[in-house]
Design a protein around this motif. Sequence first.
Motif, PDB file in Angstrom:
ATOM      1  N   ARG A 108     -39.380  17.382 -41.791  1.00 45.39           N
ATOM      2  CA  ARG A 108     -37.750  17.094 -41.423  1.00 45.39           C
ATOM      3  C   ARG A 108     -37.233  15.955 -42.348  1.00 45.39           C
ATOM      4  N   HIS A 109     -37.907  14.998 -42.446  1.00 44.21           N
ATOM      5  CA  HIS A 109     -37.425  13.977 -43.274  1.00 44.21           C
ATOM      6  C   HIS A 109     -37.241  14.295 -44.765  1.00 44.21           C
ATOM      7  N   ALA A 110     -38.157  15.090 -45.071  1.00 44.56           N
ATOM      8  CA  ALA A 110     -38.079  15.423 -46.611  1.00 44.56           C
ATOM      9  C   ALA A 110     -37.133  16.382 -46.927  1.00 44.56           C
ATOM     10  N   VAL A 111     -36.598  17.224 -45.847  1.00 44.01           N
ATOM     11  CA  VAL A 111     -35.940  18.244 -46.135  1.00 44.01           C
ATOM     12  C   VAL A 111     -34.327  17.686 -45.851  1.00 44.01           C
ATOM     13  N   ILE A 112     -34.005  16.731 -44.788  1.00 42.20           N
ATOM     14  CA  ILE A 112     -32.937  16.317 -44.389  1.00 42.20           C
ATOM     15  C   ILE A 112     -33.040  14.731 -44.399  1.00 42.20           C
ATOM     16  N   ARG A 113     -32.469  14.100 -45.412  1.00 46.45           N
ATOM     17  CA  ARG A 113     -32.907  12.588 -45.431  1.00 46.45           C
ATOM     18  C   ARG A 113     -31.671  11.782 -44.919  1.00 46.45           C
ATOM     19  N   VAL A 114     -30.965  12.446 -44.097  1.00 47.08           N
ATOM     20  CA  VAL A 114     -29.700  11.718 -43.496  1.00 47.08           C
ATOM     21  C   VAL A 114     -29.939  11.673 -41.819  1.00 47.08           C
ATOM     22  N   ASP A 115     -29.613  10.913 -41.240  1.00 48.35           N
ATOM     23  CA  ASP A 115     -29.492  11.031 -39.722  1.00 48.35           C
ATOM     24  C   ASP A 115     -30.950  11.108 -39.123  1.00 48.35           C
ATOM     25  N   PRO A 116     -31.868  10.489 -39.340  1.00 48.41           N
ATOM     26  CA  PRO A 116     -33.302  10.459 -38.886  1.00 48.41           C
ATOM     27  C   PRO A 116     -33.242  10.771 -37.461  1.00 48.41           C
ATOM     28  N   LEU A 117     -34.329  11.443 -36.932  1.00 48.52           N
ATOM     29  CA  LEU A 117     -34.536  11.805 -35.592  1.00 48.52           C
ATOM     30  C   LEU A 117     -34.515  10.680 -34.690  1.00 48.52           C
ATOM     31  N   PRO A 118     -35.351   9.490 -34.930  1.00 44.07           N
ATOM     32  CA  PRO A 118     -35.332   8.528 -34.006  1.00 44.07           C
ATOM     33  C   PRO A 118     -34.023   7.948 -33.884  1.00 44.07           C
ATOM     34  N   ALA A 119     -33.122   7.825 -34.799  1.00 42.67           N
ATOM     35  CA  ALA A 119     -31.836   7.391 -34.694  1.00 42.67           C
ATOM     36  C   ALA A 119     -30.717   8.333 -33.655  1.00 42.67           C
ATOM     37  N   ARG A 120     -30.914   9.613 -34.097  1.00 41.73           N
ATOM     38  CA  ARG A 120     -30.460  10.464 -33.164  1.00 41.73           C
ATOM     39  C   ARG A 120     -30.620  10.605 -31.717  1.00 41.73           C
ATOM     40  N   LEU A 121     -31.947  10.583 -31.470  1.00 42.82           N
ATOM     41  CA  LEU A 121     -32.644  10.014 -30.288  1.00 42.82           C
ATOM     42  C   LEU A 121     -31.963   8.947 -29.306  1.00 42.82           C
ATOM     43  N   LEU A 122     -32.075   7.942 -30.181  1.00 46.09           N
ATOM     44  CA  LEU A 122     -31.516   6.618 -29.548  1.00 46.09           C
ATOM     45  C   LEU A 122     -29.927   6.687 -29.500  1.00 46.09           C
ATOM     46  N   ARG A 123     -29.222   7.479 -30.281  1.00 45.13           N
ATOM     47  CA  ARG A 123     -27.726   7.553 -30.274  1.00 45.13           C
ATOM     48  C   ARG A 123     -27.418   8.590 -28.980  1.00 45.13           C
ATOM     49  N   GLY A 124     -28.319   9.574 -28.751  1.00 47.97           N
ATOM     50  CA  GLY A 124     -28.181  10.518 -27.756  1.00 47.97           C
ATOM     51  C   GLY A 124     -28.444   9.746 -26.270  1.00 47.97           C
ATOM     52  N   ILE A 125     -29.489   8.990 -26.303  1.00 44.51           N
ATOM     53  CA  ILE A 125     -29.640   8.217 -24.963  1.00 44.51           C
ATOM     54  C   ILE A 125     -28.629   7.331 -24.657  1.00 44.51           C
ATOM     55  N   THR A 126     -28.054   6.601 -25.576  1.00 47.22           N
ATOM     56  CA  THR A 126     -27.136   5.624 -25.394  1.00 47.22           C
ATOM     57  C   THR A 126     -25.729   6.378 -25.151  1.00 47.22           C
ATOM     58  N   GLY A 127     -25.463   7.464 -25.832  1.00 43.57           N
ATOM     59  CA  GLY A 127     -24.098   8.234 -25.473  1.00 43.57           C
ATOM     60  C   GLY A 127     -24.506   8.656 -23.939  1.00 43.57           C
ATOM     61  N   TRP A 128     -25.586   9.176 -23.453  1.00 43.88           N
ATOM     62  CA  TRP A 128     -25.710   9.762 -22.394  1.00 43.88           C
ATOM     63  C   TRP A 128     -25.286   8.750 -21.083  1.00 43.88           C
ATOM     64  N   TRP A 129     -26.147   7.579 -21.479  1.00 38.78           N
ATOM     65  CA  TRP A 129     -25.801   6.458 -20.413  1.00 38.78           C
ATOM     66  C   TRP A 129     -24.584   6.031 -20.242  1.00 38.78           C
ATOM     67  N   ARG A 130     -23.646   5.947 -21.369  1.00 41.18           N
ATOM     68  CA  ARG A 130     -22.591   5.472 -21.217  1.00 41.18           C
ATOM     69  C   ARG A 130     -21.391   6.549 -21.005  1.00 41.18           C
ATOM     70  N   HIS A 131     -21.927   7.797 -20.733  1.00 46.76           N
ATOM     71  CA  HIS A 131     -20.762   8.958 -20.534  1.00 46.76           C
ATOM     72  C   HIS A 131     -20.241   8.654 -19.394  1.00 46.76           C
ATOM     73  N   PRO A 132     -18.973   8.839 -19.076  1.00 47.38           N
ATOM     74  CA  PRO A 132     -18.191   8.851 -17.616  1.00 47.38           C
ATOM     75  C   PRO A 132     -18.966   9.745 -16.362  1.00 47.38           C
ATOM     76  N   ASP A 133     -19.360  11.018 -16.966  1.00 49.87           N
ATOM     77  CA  ASP A 133     -19.905  11.680 -15.916  1.00 49.87           C
ATOM     78  C   ASP A 133     -21.390  11.189 -15.461  1.00 49.87           C
ATOM     79  N   THR A 134     -22.158  10.593 -16.360  1.00 48.67           N
ATOM     80  CA  THR A 134     -23.358   9.983 -15.774  1.00 48.67           C
ATOM     81  C   THR A 134     -23.065   8.617 -15.009  1.00 48.67           C
ATOM     82  N   LYS A 135     -21.835   7.921 -15.227  1.00 45.02           N
ATOM     83  CA  LYS A 135     -21.589   6.667 -14.503  1.00 45.02           C
ATOM     84  C   LYS A 135     -21.144   7.306 -12.919  1.00 45.02           C
ATOM     85  N   THR A 136     -20.512   8.597 -12.938  1.00 41.45           N
ATOM     86  CA  THR A 136     -20.146   9.060 -11.676  1.00 41.45           C
ATOM     87  C   THR A 136     -21.105   9.715 -11.141  1.00 41.45           C
TER      88      THR A 136
END
Length: 454
Positions: A42-70
């Motif tokens: 995956r990294h060889a084919v797509i050298r931007v937006d690595p999976l660990p960074a996407r995963l961390l961003r997704g978890i952070t976004g989910w935690w901060r989402h208003p629906d989650t807080k509700t």
Amino acid sequence: MAIVAVSVAVTGGFRLTDFGMRLSVTDWCRPAIWSALALLIRHAVIRVDPLPARLLRGITGWWRHPDTKTVLPIWLSTRLGVLAIGFMAVILIGFPSQASPVWRIYSNDLLDLPARWDTGWYLGIATGGYQYDPELRADYPQNIAFFPAYPMAIRFVSVLVGRHSLWAGVAISLVAFFMGLGYFLRLARDELGREDAAVASVALLAAYPFAVFYSAAYTESLFFLTLVAAVYHFRRQHLWMAAAWGFVCGLTRPNGSFLSVALGLMAVAPAWDSARWRPILPPPIGWGRLGARLLSAASPGLGMLSYSAFIYSLAGNPFHWTAQNVAWGRVYRSLDTVVTDRVQFIAGHGVYAYLSEQTVDLFYLMAVMLALGAVWPVYRRFGLPYAALLVVNVLPPIAAGGLLSMGRVTSVLFPVFLWLGGAVPSRHRLAWIAVFACLQGFVAVMFFTWRPIY
């Protein structure tokens, strides 16, 4: 593959045979290598937006989402609260002498807490598959009466947690209910148009007395998730997503197929003149689009038919699973007997005797009265599909078994809680939620101490 590698390293691996295929994973190195290769490719084919960074961003976004807080505080307080009450009931009240635990998995009362009632049937299917003996009488219980989506989910999740099927089932229920509440919150916003009313609907549903089963290894959580997700996506014209959720709904519980009635009414709504009660021909949305909507609406029924086809290969009768309901006391009774039986009991023994001797029956009667009483206001405010969803999920089970298990049946009927969230004045909502939660604690004590609530 990374999850499998970690699971095998911790639990020692698993061997699984399903649908004639055998899967054996007992060495953590191979799935770890496959995982590493996938990441490298995956990294060889797509050298931007690595999976660990996407995963961390997704978890952070989910935690901060208003629906989650509700949703998260409501989910945590009700689901973990029920388990806490159940454990305290076992420790402080104990089991009745005439109804000691029928079966156990763990000697530790905390670990064994979810091992109650029908959970044993789901775990039996998850570990041993479906079994059918044609020599047994029709009124002898067999596991083909239980639909496959939930026990099969336990089967595949449990292999990742060292075959702890009981708590794998509880984990599936908790996660599914959290996801279901998220969908319900968004649906309530769309239907009610007010954030406070939407949040109240979510809180009332989570605090409902028979919401106890959302903390147990039962089908309620998965059924609620698939039910509300299918409706949510259908309303938003996500027909493939609605069909997928609806199909799983039809595989989760027998009454899941009734969702096709509500979705079918939603599908033809653009082509129906409600003022004159006649179709609009040709349909404004076009025949092709109408056909796609109807096909998506049919998915819950197709899910039920898929399981029936499997039962045909097992028992020779595709609907033999319906005959098995006799073993649990589900036989046809006219709807009027629900009223006459209780009137006769009260006439012969008095109101106090009914309240003190038939307390659980009273609970179920109140649940049914709430659901049926909501039909007209739900129709007036939200339309025919939601009202039909209530009718087809309440009247047939009553006709087939009286008030048996009607608490479970009503706990997933989200239109009732949509109506309550919008109809109960804001100054009264806290009182409603508090009363619901207190009664849920009562049901939790009954359920976890093996006191009959069916």
